[in-house]
Design a protein around this motif. Sequence first.
Motif, PDB file in Angstrom:
ATOM      1  N   THR A 241      -2.218  -0.450  -4.226  1.00 17.90           N
ATOM      2  CA  THR A 241      -2.977  -0.102  -5.428  1.00 17.90           C
ATOM      3  C   THR A 241      -2.163   0.737  -6.414  1.00 17.90           C
ATOM      4  O   THR A 241      -2.505   0.790  -7.590  1.00 17.90           O
ATOM      5  N   ARG A 242      -1.079   1.367  -5.927  1.00 16.75           N
ATOM      6  CA  ARG A 242      -0.302   2.261  -6.808  1.00 16.75           C
ATOM      7  C   ARG A 242       1.211   2.116  -6.710  1.00 16.75           C
ATOM      8  O   ARG A 242       1.936   2.618  -7.563  1.00 16.75           O
TER       9      ARG A 242
ATOM     10  N   GLU B 271     -12.041   3.914   7.488  1.00 20.93           N
ATOM     11  CA  GLU B 271     -12.766   3.575   6.272  1.00 20.93           C
ATOM     12  C   GLU B 271     -11.865   3.773   5.060  1.00 20.93           C
ATOM     13  O   GLU B 271     -11.331   4.850   4.835  1.00 20.93           O
ATOM     14  N   ILE B 272     -11.713   2.716   4.299  1.00 18.82           N
ATOM     15  CA  ILE B 272     -10.946   2.763   3.059  1.00 18.82           C
ATOM     16  C   ILE B 272     -11.951   2.845   1.919  1.00 18.82           C
ATOM     17  O   ILE B 272     -12.773   1.952   1.745  1.00 18.82           O
TER      18      ILE B 272
ATOM     19  N   GLN C  62       0.168  -2.390   8.032  1.00 18.49           N
ATOM     20  CA  GLN C  62      -0.565  -3.265   7.114  1.00 18.49           C
ATOM     21  C   GLN C  62      -1.668  -2.496   6.395  1.00 18.49           C
ATOM     22  O   GLN C  62      -1.894  -2.704   5.208  1.00 18.49           O
ATOM     23  N   LEU C  63      -2.329  -1.621   7.108  1.00 19.34           N
ATOM     24  CA  LEU C  63      -3.377  -0.808   6.496  1.00 19.34           C
ATOM     25  C   LEU C  63      -2.778   0.107   5.430  1.00 19.34           C
ATOM     26  O   LEU C  63      -3.317   0.220   4.320  1.00 19.34           O
TER      27      LEU C  63
ATOM     28  N   ASN D  21      -6.577  10.172  -0.796  1.00 18.67           N
ATOM     29  CA  ASN D  21      -7.467  10.532   0.317  1.00 18.67           C
ATOM     30  C   ASN D  21      -7.513   9.468   1.400  1.00 18.67           C
ATOM     31  O   ASN D  21      -7.644   9.802   2.574  1.00 18.67           O
ATOM     32  N   ASP D  22      -7.405   8.195   1.034  1.00 22.17           N
ATOM     33  CA  ASP D  22      -7.359   7.144   2.050  1.00 22.17           C
ATOM     34  C   ASP D  22      -6.088   7.257   2.885  1.00 22.17           C
ATOM     35  O   ASP D  22      -6.136   7.162   4.119  1.00 22.17           O
ATOM     36  N   LEU D  23      -4.944   7.478   2.235  1.00 22.38           N
ATOM     37  CA  LEU D  23      -3.687   7.655   2.969  1.00 22.38           C
ATOM     38  C   LEU D  23      -3.751   8.901   3.848  1.00 22.38           C
ATOM     39  O   LEU D  23      -3.373   8.864   5.020  1.00 22.38           O
TER      40      LEU D  23
END
Length: 183
Positions: free
Chosen positions: A132-133, A70-71, A124-125, A77-79
């Motif tokens: 985004t950064r 889940e992204i 890719q994920l 936190n996603d990484l």
Amino acid sequence: MAGRPKDPKINTRIYEELGKLLDKQPYSTITIDELAENTQISKATIYRRWKDKDTMIIDMFLNEAHGTSEIKGDFFNDLYALLLKMTRIYTRPLGKAVIQILLTNSENELRNHFMVDYFNEYRQLLRSIASTRIPEDQQDIFIDLIFSPIYFNILIKPETLTDEYIHDMLTTVIRSYIPDGSF
């Protein structure tokens, strides 16, 4: 005529038994005969699905690794969540078996299967989160800086791969790109 469709419950039974066996004994000692006997599934049925034990283990790994990631739109936190999921898979007996297969198997087809269906997908994920950064021309290096210490430690000292290590490593890498700490 394509024949009868394969029952996915059979794969599940085989994967469950394979997981139990991997928890008890080294990958190299597990046999198709043992799997067939323990699951009451014929060797012919097993060989219709996989050409050998290595392919079966890679497929089991891919099946487990492809669970939802889940992204949520939170860069750090996603990484972090994605890297924790990845390291947890590798530090279990299944992940260790996959590493052994990849290091000892010279079959390009199996390696390509792993690269296309796992490694490139995770990359890719990570790229989608990094985008985004991190500037596009630096994303590959950024991802390599994240992957490298993880794979090094998987091979050399897997006990290092704690949640705290992943957190600190990720913070260090991100700070090299976002020095003001606004991540």
